[in-house]
Design an enzyme around this catalytic site. Sequence first.
Site, PDB file in Angstrom:
ATOM      1  CG  ASN A   8      -1.938   1.087   1.238  1.00  0.00           C
ATOM      2  OD1 ASN A   8      -1.860   2.031   0.460  1.00  0.00           O
ATOM      3  ND2 ASN A   8      -2.907   0.990   2.127  1.00  0.00           N
ATOM      4  NE  ARG A  92      -6.027   2.377  -0.579  1.00  0.00           N
ATOM      5  CZ  ARG A  92      -5.858   3.550   0.010  1.00  0.00           C
ATOM      6  NH1 ARG A  92      -4.691   3.863   0.541  1.00  0.00           N
ATOM      7  NH2 ARG A  92      -6.851   4.415   0.067  1.00  0.00           N
ATOM      8  CG  HIS A 180     -11.820   5.469   2.249  1.00  0.00           C
ATOM      9  ND1 HIS A 180     -12.340   6.721   2.496  1.00  0.00           N
ATOM     10  CD2 HIS A 180     -10.473   5.600   2.338  1.00  0.00           C
ATOM     11  CE1 HIS A 180     -11.366   7.583   2.715  1.00  0.00           C
ATOM     12  NE2 HIS A 180     -10.216   6.922   2.628  1.00  0.00           N
ATOM     13  CG  LEU A 208     -14.751   8.701  10.886  1.00  0.00           C
ATOM     14  CD1 LEU A 208     -15.372   9.118  12.212  1.00  0.00           C
ATOM     15  CD2 LEU A 208     -15.192   9.617   9.756  1.00  0.00           C
ATOM     16  N   GLY A 211      -7.588  10.285   5.606  1.00  0.00           N
ATOM     17  CA  GLY A 211      -8.619  10.320   4.575  1.00  0.00           C
ATOM     18  C   GLY A 211      -9.911   9.867   5.234  1.00  0.00           C
ATOM     19  NE  ARG A 240      -7.150  13.628   0.901  1.00  0.00           N
ATOM     20  CZ  ARG A 240      -7.376  12.329   0.835  1.00  0.00           C
ATOM     21  NH1 ARG A 240      -8.168  11.835  -0.100  1.00  0.00           N
ATOM     22  NH2 ARG A 240      -6.841  11.511   1.720  1.00  0.00           N
ATOM     23  CB  ILE A 328     -10.183   9.496  13.594  1.00  0.00           C
ATOM     24  CG1 ILE A 328      -8.975  10.323  13.145  1.00  0.00           C
ATOM     25  CG2 ILE A 328     -11.053  10.309  14.552  1.00  0.00           C
ATOM     26  CD1 ILE A 328      -9.336  11.535  12.287  1.00  0.00           C
ATOM     27  CD  GLU A 378      -7.815   0.445   3.790  1.00  0.00           C
ATOM     28  OE1 GLU A 378      -8.436   1.248   3.077  1.00  0.00           O
ATOM     29  OE2 GLU A 378      -6.798   0.762   4.441  1.00  0.00           O
TER      30      GLU A 378
END
Length: 412
Positions: A8, A92, A180, A208, A211, A240, A328, A378
């Site tokens: 990744n 990924r 995601h 969260l 990104g 962002r 988060i 992931e």
Amino acid sequence: MDTILVDNAGSSSVKFQVFETGGPSRLKRIIKGQVEGIGTRPRLKAQGADGAVLVDETYGPDVVSDVPGAIREAGAWLRTSQKLTLIAVGHRVVHGGPAYSRPTLIDSKVVEKLERYIPLAPLHQPNNLAPIQAFLKNSPGLPQVACFDTAFHRGHSAVADHYAIPEQLYKEGVRRYGFHGLSYEFVAKRMQELFPETAKSRVIVAHLGSGASMCALADGRSVESTMGFTALDGLPMGTRPGQIDPGVVLYLMSEKGMSAEAIQKFLYNDCGLKGLSGISNDMRVLETGDEPGAKLAIDYFVYRISLYAGMLAAALGGLDAFVFTAGIGENSAGIRARIAKKLGWLGAELDANANAGGKPVISRPQSRLKLFVIPTDEELMIAEHTLAVIAADRLQKTGYRETAKSGAGSHA
């Protein structure tokens, strides 16, 4: 041992994991590592399945100056110290565009198509493709599989998929993709294992992290997402902005004289929590600070999540569960508590003790809206897809050969 490598790659780090294959569907994580600080203070770290440190090495910035350099050093360490037998590499890839709706075996033609989507994910796509290109060059016979963050959302309805722009642009690929997806796919699968009845209902998953996005699930399938054409849309993120009036971009061009390149850099690197707070893009730093900017950034983050929860609940026709995941979501009890309070109108009742303890279920028994914390994975999702794709490819080739043999015999 036969193993699958999962990578990744980001802008300043390359995360990697190695899974031992124990059969057609069994995977065991044996190594987890990363090369961080690329180009500044490069450092290779890895640990085994038991948490033991396997390597912790620093490099000069000229030795590991870019993602390919990081891949080279991590690969050299894996080859010389771990004696692995790689059967495939899973990657990924953030953007699959309109062409790819499922994990795909990689060749040079696939890479050529994926390069077209670099403008749609300029922070991620080039770095996602760098290790793919390195393996194609140095190990051309090693199977590689691309797993796309957009693929999980490709079943959206036409209404959810479109922008209100001429249809020709949609046909060219200007549409709402969502991102995601690997995280949401894993959480949806985990929900089926842990809470099967709830998994069949109407669920919002909030990914969260640096990104951030949210996804509406109906019976485990994505029906709507906060992200759209690029990974700039929706929730505010580390750097962002999330949702923004397109007129702001026009203003930056006409009144500030900013070029498209400058605006792109601004939107991807200088906005979000970082821009609002004027301090940091790291929620951990903001939560421990008492500056007005830090408070504003946190308030805004929670507020926008609550707004989008209402939007996604409308898309689902109601809401039965809300799931927190990613950095988060999994680790900040304070942010979870604030969001849960905002979701009170939907029936959320937080169990403060369960929340503080990081339990999987953090809602009270009588809560109409169930609240969960489910860690995402992931990399495991990528490993599972990679194993499935190469197994299907082998079966197809074997079946073709058997059919060819059978056909030759019948003609004789």
